[in-house]
Design an enzyme around this catalytic site. Structure first.
Site, PDB file in Angstrom:
ATOM      1  N   HIS A 245      -5.979 -15.761  -9.784  1.00 59.15           N
ATOM      2  CA  HIS A 245      -5.492 -14.764 -10.751  1.00 59.15           C
ATOM      3  C   HIS A 245      -4.122 -14.247 -10.313  1.00 59.15           C
ATOM      4  O   HIS A 245      -3.703 -14.435  -9.157  1.00 59.15           O
ATOM      5  CB  HIS A 245      -6.482 -13.609 -10.912  1.00 59.15           C
ATOM      6  CG  HIS A 245      -6.738 -12.831  -9.654  1.00 59.15           C
ATOM      7  ND1 HIS A 245      -5.854 -11.889  -9.164  1.00 59.15           N
ATOM      8  CD2 HIS A 245      -7.792 -12.855  -8.794  1.00 59.15           C
ATOM      9  CE1 HIS A 245      -6.346 -11.366  -8.046  1.00 59.15           C
ATOM     10  NE2 HIS A 245      -7.530 -11.941  -7.796  1.00 59.15           N
TER      11      HIS A 245
ATOM     12  N   CYS B  76     -10.366 -14.155  -3.400  1.00 55.37           N
ATOM     13  CA  CYS B  76      -9.663 -14.828  -4.487  1.00 55.37           C
ATOM     14  C   CYS B  76      -8.299 -15.352  -4.024  1.00 55.37           C
ATOM     15  O   CYS B  76      -7.781 -14.988  -2.973  1.00 55.37           O
ATOM     16  CB  CYS B  76      -9.461 -13.870  -5.652  1.00 55.37           C
ATOM     17  SG  CYS B  76     -10.986 -13.537  -6.563  1.00 55.37           S
TER      18      CYS B  76
END
Length: 515
Positions: free
Chosen positions: A423, A444
């Site tokens: 992201h 992430c």
């Protein structure tokens, strides 16, 4: 006048002659009648049959001798299948006859003076006689009849389903055989001997053991029809250049038919085939060979990318397809698919993430779309990003990532490992180097917004994300802190790998998203 007298004399002479002829004829007929009456006082009428023996114009003694002779010459012919015959002779079984006065009784009732009436009519009589034979001899001859010889006897065989051939199944006609109902036939033969019957047909007397199922059996024919319907299926599975064909050659081995001709497919056999497909073509979690963008070839293990067959559902669906007589290409039911079949199931569209270099590459159709530094999971806090090959689970714009101690909004969210994904990280001003060692994410891959946007626009669900470590590609100075972080990373990799494996095996999904 003279002529008239002569004519009259001639007529008188003729009349006298005719009268003499009549008298002589009458006397002759009378004598014949009387002679016949006398003759038939002692002999049986013409065309007299007694116990099936022609006794015309003979005395009782002669009739007795004639009947006795026929008894002595008696032969019983046993008619068998395939035009075979066997015989039992009266003399071989000591057959004898004893009269009880029946012949004399018939003779006494016969009126000799009525013989002309019976000369042209048939008289049939049955008299009481006593036939006797040696039971031991009859039994001995009977047991040695060829129809009881084991080398000769053919057992009856029911009509049944043929073995599978290229053109399917057929009904095999029953075999009548020639197995005799021994006790029943023996009783019939005894009665035949006492009745002096000339023959006994085993077939007509229903003395053969017959097959229980004939080829016109409705249930049998229905079963063959159902079986032919099943084996008419031709279902082709295509796995890239490889094929698995489910046709009559396979299906006939899976068919069960019970004693009532109920046809079914053996689920265990079909399951064995489904398991074979899964074992042969599943690539879920396998070790993959990757030629990295650093011109080094490595082995990448872990992750949940790859073909993953839904064996339970496919077992049910394949069974239904066979029952429907399906012909054509079939796509199996998968929990998860990959880009393509074969050893390289990733294809030439994938994201390559080098945790050591903190750098990734996005390739689409073999062409590099973008490469960029990133920040992965914080090793110091045991948030290290797990290595392995994973599929993009979905894409989402303007998502909110929520954790125990944070809630972060992102514009481009692309999860690939549970709650771990790629992201944009607009809050970061710097990426790459050793940032991840102490200031990394919760697992992430944090990307520059422009890079995240580019990847988001070019990537799709199921695209492979290959995460690995490649010592020697660090773009920072490796110190003691980095070493400690690296050791913690190894522990984290193991923990995350176990956690991820448990998550996949139990098919669960967490609501928590990691930034």
């Amino acid at each position: 006048m003279e002529r008239r007298r002569k004519k009259k004399k001639t007529r008188n002479r003729r009349s006298q002659f005719n009268s003499k002829i009549v008298i002589i004829t009458g006397v002759a007929l009378l004598l014949i009648y009387l002679a016949g009456s006398l003759y038939y006082t002692w002999n049986f009428y013409n065309r007299t049959t007694i116990n099936g023996v022609n006794c015309s114009n003979i005395s009782t003694k002669s009739a007795e001798e004639l009947i006795s002779t026929q008894v002595r010459e008696y032969t019983l012919t046993i008619e068998e299948r395939d035009d075979a015959t066997e015989q039992i002779k009266g003399e071989d079984i000591g057959l004898k006859i004893y009269f009880d006065g029946g012949l004399d009784s018939i003779k006494k009732k016969q009126n000799g003076f009525l013989w002309p009436i019976h000369f042209f009519t048939k008289d049939d009589y049955e008299i009481g006689t006593m036939l006797n034979y040696d039971k031991d001899l009859l039994e001995s001859f009977y047991n040695y009849l060829n129809c009881f010889n084991e080398d000769y006897v053919i057992q009856p065989i029911d009509a049944h389903v043929s073995e599978y051939q290229d053109d399917g199944y057929t009904v095999v006609e029953e075999t009548k055989g020639n197995l005799v109902k021994k006790d029943k036939l023996y009783e019939i033969i005894q009665n035949a001997v006492l009745a002096l019957d000339s023959s006994v047909s085993i077939e007509k007397e229903d003395c053969y053991e017959n097959p229980g199922v004939t080829m016109d059996n409705e249930a049998l024919n229905n079963a063959v029809e159902q079986m032919n319907h099943l084996v008419s299926s031709k279902i082709t599975y295509e796995f890239g250049d490889d094929q698995e064909v489910v046709d009559g050659e396979k299906i006939h081995k899976w068919i069960n038919v019970d004693s009532d001709y109920n046809v079914s497919l053996n689920q265990e056999d079909i399951k064995e085939f489904i398991d074979y497909i899964g074992k042969t073509y599943n690539t879920f979690g396998k070790v993959r060979t990757l030629k990295t963008s650093y011109d080094k070839t490595i082995q990448v293990s872990g992750g949940d990318y790859g073909w993953w067959l839904d064996r339970t559902t496919e077992l049910s669906e394949l069974t239904k397809a066979i029952q429907a007589g399906t012909q054509g290409v079939r796509e199996p039911v998968y929990f998860q698919t990959a880009k393509q079949y074969g050893d390289d199931d990733v294809g030439n569209t994938y994201v390559e993430i080098n945790l050591t270099a903190q750098h990734l590459f996005f390739y689409k159709d073999g062409n590099m779309v973008v490469d960029s530094d990133f920040v992965s999971g914080n090793l110091t806090k045991n948030y290290g990003t797990p290595v392995g090959t994973y599929p993009i689970q979905y894409r989402q714009k303007d998502a909110t990532l929520v954790g125990e101690d944070y809630e972060t909004s992102v514009s481009y969210w692309m999860p690939f490992n549970g709650n771990i994904g790629m992201h944009d990280a607009s809050w970061r001003s710097d990426f790459g180097k050793d940032i991840y060692l102490k200031s990394g994410s919760h697992g992430c891959i944090n990307l520059p917004p422009k890079v995240a946007k580019t990847i988001y626009e070019g990537i799709s669900k199921g695209t492979a994300v290959i995460v690995y470590e490649l010592p020697g590609t660090e773009n920072y100075t490796v110190g003691s802190t980095a070493t400690e972080a690296s050791e913690q990373s190894n522990e984290t990799q193991n923990d995350n790998s176990q956690t991820n494996e448990t998550t996949q095996n139990n098919s669960t999904t967490s609501n928590t998203q990691t930034n």
